[in-house]
Scaffold this motif. Structure first.
Motif, PDB file in Angstrom:
ATOM      1  N   ARG A 170      20.660  40.909  29.513  1.00 44.56           N
ATOM      2  CA  ARG A 170      19.199  40.829  29.362  1.00 44.56           C
ATOM      3  C   ARG A 170      18.463  40.812  30.693  1.00 44.56           C
ATOM      4  O   ARG A 170      17.302  41.214  30.770  1.00 44.56           O
ATOM      5  N   ILE A 171      19.123  40.331  31.745  1.00 42.81           N
ATOM      6  CA  ILE A 171      18.429  40.109  33.007  1.00 42.81           C
ATOM      7  C   ILE A 171      17.767  41.376  33.531  1.00 42.81           C
ATOM      8  O   ILE A 171      16.657  41.340  34.071  1.00 42.81           O
ATOM      9  N   SER A 172      18.429  42.496  33.369  1.00 36.95           N
ATOM     10  CA  SER A 172      17.888  43.757  33.903  1.00 36.95           C
ATOM     11  C   SER A 172      16.878  44.407  32.965  1.00 36.95           C
ATOM     12  O   SER A 172      16.283  45.435  33.307  1.00 36.95           O
ATOM     13  N   GLN A 173      16.658  43.832  31.799  1.00 35.69           N
ATOM     14  CA  GLN A 173      15.712  44.388  30.829  1.00 35.69           C
ATOM     15  C   GLN A 173      14.370  43.669  30.987  1.00 35.69           C
ATOM     16  O   GLN A 173      14.182  42.559  30.503  1.00 35.69           O
ATOM     17  N   GLU A 174      13.449  44.314  31.680  1.00 38.67           N
ATOM     18  CA  GLU A 174      12.190  43.659  32.040  1.00 38.67           C
ATOM     19  C   GLU A 174      11.380  43.227  30.823  1.00 38.67           C
ATOM     20  O   GLU A 174      10.588  42.293  30.901  1.00 38.67           O
ATOM     21  N   ALA A 175      11.563  43.903  29.689  1.00 42.86           N
ATOM     22  CA  ALA A 175      10.815  43.507  28.490  1.00 42.86           C
ATOM     23  C   ALA A 175      11.095  42.063  28.104  1.00 42.86           C
ATOM     24  O   ALA A 175      10.208  41.367  27.584  1.00 42.86           O
ATOM     25  N   TRP A 176      12.319  41.605  28.363  1.00 42.98           N
ATOM     26  CA  TRP A 176      12.678  40.224  28.016  1.00 42.98           C
ATOM     27  C   TRP A 176      11.959  39.206  28.898  1.00 42.98           C
ATOM     28  O   TRP A 176      11.910  38.020  28.564  1.00 42.98           O
ATOM     29  N   LYS A 177      11.407  39.665  30.013  1.00 39.83           N
ATOM     30  CA  LYS A 177      10.714  38.749  30.921  1.00 39.83           C
ATOM     31  C   LYS A 177       9.199  38.830  30.783  1.00 39.83           C
ATOM     32  O   LYS A 177       8.480  38.213  31.570  1.00 39.83           O
ATOM     33  N   LYS A 178       8.725  39.588  29.797  1.00 36.28           N
ATOM     34  CA  LYS A 178       7.274  39.677  29.624  1.00 36.28           C
ATOM     35  C   LYS A 178       6.686  38.302  29.331  1.00 36.28           C
ATOM     36  O   LYS A 178       5.585  37.981  29.792  1.00 36.28           O
ATOM     37  N   TRP A 179       7.406  37.488  28.572  1.00 37.05           N
ATOM     38  CA  TRP A 179       6.957  36.131  28.258  1.00 37.05           C
ATOM     39  C   TRP A 179       7.840  35.129  28.984  1.00 37.05           C
ATOM     40  O   TRP A 179       9.062  35.253  28.989  1.00 37.05           O
ATOM     41  N   GLY A 180       7.200  34.155  29.595  1.00 34.56           N
ATOM     42  CA  GLY A 180       7.961  33.148  30.316  1.00 34.56           C
ATOM     43  C   GLY A 180       7.098  31.947  30.650  1.00 34.56           C
ATOM     44  O   GLY A 180       5.939  31.845  30.212  1.00 34.56           O
ATOM     45  N   PRO A 181       7.600  31.040  31.484  1.00 33.32           N
ATOM     46  CA  PRO A 181       6.890  29.786  31.785  1.00 33.32           C
ATOM     47  C   PRO A 181       5.820  29.986  32.852  1.00 33.32           C
ATOM     48  O   PRO A 181       5.725  29.221  33.807  1.00 33.32           O
ATOM     49  N   TYR A 182       4.993  31.010  32.667  1.00 29.56           N
ATOM     50  CA  TYR A 182       4.118  31.480  33.724  1.00 29.56           C
ATOM     51  C   TYR A 182       2.789  30.739  33.806  1.00 29.56           C
ATOM     52  O   TYR A 182       1.927  31.090  34.607  1.00 29.56           O
TER      53      TYR A 182
END
Length: 872
Positions: free
Chosen positions: A7-19
């Motif tokens: 998942r790390i290289s799939q940027e879609a998975w990082k669209k939501w986070g503790p931002y």
């Protein structure tokens, strides 16, 4: 590869986070005052009622990577005067050691993709002691310790809730939310829980009037109406009610004004706490909360379940707990693979929580300086002073990115040298993210046209130490190792070209005399000197020449040389650039050596240590004999070249031979250049063998720099011999101060006069390992000084790493030094294994001090743990 690695290289998975940040109030971005006073312009008391311009805050919050939609929790124990929607803390002027969060919370876990995250907030059941914290800290001087929430006794009878907030992604935009409320007390207690969803206000500033909305669908769902979030809903399991208001400023409360709007940002607060009719009965708006009223029996847990995203099925909570178990198992597998070889479960826990805090520390950071200076079309005009005030020379800067923060409450803004250190542990778990963070600061909308890197929002023009090239090389090496020996030369080359501009800025702006001695100014180490080192002009026309500024530039030269030689392996044109930085290093080394004679030099032959020097127009000199980290930084300028480089890069080798023959005076300065070391290596360093040994003699002396927990920022010698200087009748002093700052320099919320700082300890350890790479096992140094025990430099690096790790580990008495004398944190099973990664640590006792969640550069402990395991 395990699931999380995929998942790390799939940027879609990082669209939501503790931002979501922990604090937006009191920041420079939200300050529109004429007197540049962010702490007064937007306060904690105003925060519940004021719509922010540049970002949003919350407890355990998440948002998308553009911060369109935000989610966080609100709590009310039935006794507080306001909802707990944000962390409380003291402003810089209110705290006796500067700004300070007065809450207890822990960022426990996260995977790099944020497929799983967990944090813990400890919420008292009795009234939160806002006034007590303000009053008691106001009574205290800088000589007193800070008065913390736990010091009030509010947790003594366990009358508090542990509120665990967990997130598990079903897919990239389908997020399951679990809130577990644990009553740690002896009696049943009520708690109102308000999981809250809202839009960042983008519609009232005069640029785009499009206003999204949240609309109730029945009693357990909310539809998200936004042009960029198709099919989004928030689903909550069996709430009492759905409460709606708008993320709009309550102008009546804050400014005694009126407008035609209703149901302001504080509407849910006023409804829940005061029973006022301040929520929209039509159940729509730009902010809403699911309303839960719990009665939690003693020592039991109650769980709330929600789901946010594009889920469209009919059974949103079917398989809910099973998915959490799956994501937790995947997180365990990810960290289990990383932690193979770690010695103990304790080390694994410390490291994993360090990574957890580091990943929770990512924040959406938005700041367009030109718009901020001018003000917004639909808002009142800004005071004219702003156009000549703070950051006015940074009008090109326009940031809207996810950035790793030093501390999302105390320092909710990026700092260029902090960020460089963050990228080392980040590269262990997400090399792509580490590279992107380093690339951010060299983009045109960050880097100044003159080549300066932005320091931090309080003053982008301050000079942080030039560690960007060092971090770039470290991240490149870690990534190259992770990729089986294939380095990302595109990343390296991109940064190298921009750092050429930054290096030139340093040469042109921070070498006033053109003599290769640098006056870097602030250089990040707040109060380490007698005065604000940004003010390099002294009485009688003198100016400060800095041993650390000069050494940082020598290190910078070697870093860029090393990068150029790596690039030259595939593109020979870079050999010429390698030569340029080799020569620049030699010029700096030559000046430092020439200044080592008599009273004018940076090196003091009597003390055998490096010092700053004040130079006067009449050629007079004043050496500032402060034994501080300033004098240890020359250790960082070290590089080892394998003989293979000279054999394979002929242009570089030929130019070096010519230069060294032409300038034998400079060739003689380079440590044993004409003598090959172990394995046919060549050493470049500011320190030849004798000077290095004498510097290490002081650094490894337990009566000076060497603490039980690492290297102090100031020698303990100054405990009995404070350095003093009379400047025009004003006597300035630098005493050994192992704990919190006793001065107000740079706000007084940091201290470099004795405590232990992990980042520079890390650089010392790295430098010793680099020296060992050249000298090998035969070069021995007494450790500790006067102990009669001699170790090689790799062994000393290992020992220093072990001392730093002691800060977090239980000692023979069963206590952790970071928690000091606090019996609750030391012994309570619901406290003792949760770690805080403090900004710095007491030089003698190892107590955690400063910002309590600075999990950025203190997370370097994760890398040290890994190296200790590899080295055995």
């Amino acid at each position: 590869m395990n699931k999380e690695q995929e998942r790390i290289s799939q940027e879609a998975w990082k669209k939501w986070g503790p931002y979501l940040t922990d604090r937006q109030w009191g920041t420079v971005r939200e300050d529109y005052s004429p007197d540049e006073n962010p702490w007064a312009y937007s306060t904690h008391d105003m925060a519940r009622s004021k719509a922010y311009r540049w970002g949003e805050e919350g407890i355990a919050g998440i948002c998308d990577d553009r911060q369109i939609l935000c989610f966080a929790i609100g709590l009310w124990n039935g006794k507080d005067p306001i909802l707990k929607e944000r962390f409380f803390g003291l402003t810089g002027p209110q705290g006796n050691h500067g700004e300070d969060v007065k809450e207890i919370y822990y960022y426990l876990d996260s995977t790099p993709s944020h497929a799983y995250m967990k944090m813990l907030y400890k919420y008292p059941q009795t009234a939160f002691p806002y006034d007590q914290l303000l009053t008691e800290n106001a009574k205290r001087t800088r000589l007193d310790p800070e008065y913390e929430l736990i010091d009030t006794g509010i947790f003594d009878q366990n009358r508090y809730f542990d509120v665990f907030v967990e997130y598990a992604k079903n897919d990239a935009e389908d997020i399951l939310i679990r809130i577990q409320v644990v009553n740690r007390g002896p009696e049943a207690a009520p708690l109102v829980v308000l999981p809250t969803l809202w839009f960042r206000n983008t519609w009232v500033w005069g640029y785009d009037s499009y206003e999204p909305t949240l609309i109730a669908i029945g009693d357990q769902a909310v539809e998200v109406k936004h042009r960029d979030l198709t099919g989004f809903r928030l689903l909550g399991e069996k709430p009492k009610d759905l409460l709606f208001c708008n993320n709009e400023t309550n102008v009546s409360r804050l400014y005694h004004s009126t407008d035609s709007k209703k149901y302001y940002k504080d509407g849910i607060n006023d409804f829940a706490v005061q029973g006022k009719p301040t929520v929209n009965p039509d159940r729509g708006g730009t902010k809403m909360s699911f309303h839960y009223e719990l009665q939690v029996p003693a020592e039991t847990t109650q769980t709330l379940r929600l789901r946010l995203g594009n889920y469209s099925g009919n059974d949103p909570f079917g398989g809910f707990d099973a998915l959490f178990q799956t994501r937790i198992g995947e997180a365990d597998a990810f960290y289990g693979a990383l932690q193979q070889g770690l010695a103990t479960e304790e080390e694994k826990t410390i490291q994993r929580q360090a990574f957890g805090g580091l990943l929770w520390g990512k924040q959406f950071y938005y700041y367009d300086v030109t718009q901020w200076l001018k003000g917004d079309p639909a808002q009142p005009a800004c005071p004219g002073e702003r156009m000549r005030g703070r950051n006015h020379e940074w009008r090109h800067l326009n940031n809207a990115d996810i950035i790793s923060m030093p501390d999302k409450w105390e320092y909710p803004w990026y700092a260029s040298w902090d960020l460089a250190f963050h990228c080392i542990p980040l590269a262990m778990i997400d090399p792509g993210l580490a590279k992107r963070q380093l690339l951010l600061l060299i983009h045109d909308w960050y880097l100044h046209p003159n080549g300066q890197l932005p320091a931090y929002e309080w003053s982008f023009s301050d000079a942080n130490p030039p560690v960007h090239a060092w971090a770039t090389w470290k991240v490149y090496e870690l990534d190259k190792e992770d990729q089986g020996g294939k380095g990302d030369t595109g990343f390296l080359e991109t940064i190298f070209h921009k750092l050429l501009l930054n290096f030139t800025w340093w040469v042109n702006r921070k070498d006033a005399s053109g003599n290769n001695i640098f006056e870097g100014g602030f250089l990040g180490m707040d109060n380490i000197g007698l005065f604000d080192r940004n003010n390099t002009q002294m009485p009688d026309g003198g100016h400060l020449e800095q041993a650390d500024g000069t050494s940082w530039m020598a290190m910078y030269s070697l870093n860029l040389m090393r990068i150029a030689l790596e690039l030259a392996k595939t593109n020979p044109i870079y050999q010429d650039m390698g030569t340029k930085f080799f020569e620049h290093f030699l010029y700096i080394a030559g000046v430092m050596d020439n200044m080592g004679d008599g009273a004018s030099g940076l090196w003091d032959d009597e003390d055998e240590f490096f010092y700053d020097v004040v130079k006067f127009p009449d050629d007079g000199n004043l050496r500032l004999k402060i034994r501080s980290m300033v004098g240890l930084i020359p250790l960082f300028a070290v590089e080892v070249l394998d003989d293979e480089i000279l054999q394979t890069q002929s242009d570089f080798s030929e130019r070096l031979r010519w230069f060294l023959n032409y300038r034998p005076d400079l060739a003689s300065l380079v440590s044993r250049w004409h003598e090959k070391g172990a394995g046919e290596k060549h050493l470049l360093s500011l320190l030849r063998g004798h000077r290095m040994k004498r510097l290490l003699y002081r650094m490894l002396d337990e009566t000076e720099f060497l603490s039980e927990f690492g290297i102090r920022a100031l020698s303990k010698y100054h405990e009995q011999h404070p350095f003093q200087l009379d400047l025009g009748g004003n006597v300035l002093s630098v005493p050994y101060t192992p704990g919190e700052s006793t001065t107000g320099l740079f706000g007084g919320n940091s201290n470099w006069r004795g405590p232990i700082w992990v980042p520079l300890n890390f650089m010392i350890i790295e430098s010793l390992r680099r020296f060992y790479h050249y000298y090998g096992d035969d070069f021995l140094v007494e450790y500790p000084t006067r102990s009669g025990t001699y170790l090689n430099l790799e062994q000393i690096a290992h020992e220093l790493s072990t001392r730093l790790l002691r800060l977090f580990q239980r000692n023979a008495q069963g206590t952790r030094p970071i928690f000091g004398n606090n019996s609750k944190m030391q012994g309570d099973p619901n406290f003792k294994d949760y770690f805080l990664f403090y900004e710095y640590f007491h030089g003698d006792k190892g107590w955690g001090l400063g910002a309590s969640h600075q999990t950025g550069w203190t997370a370097l402990i994760a890398k040290l743990i890994q190296t200790l395991a590899k080295k055995g």
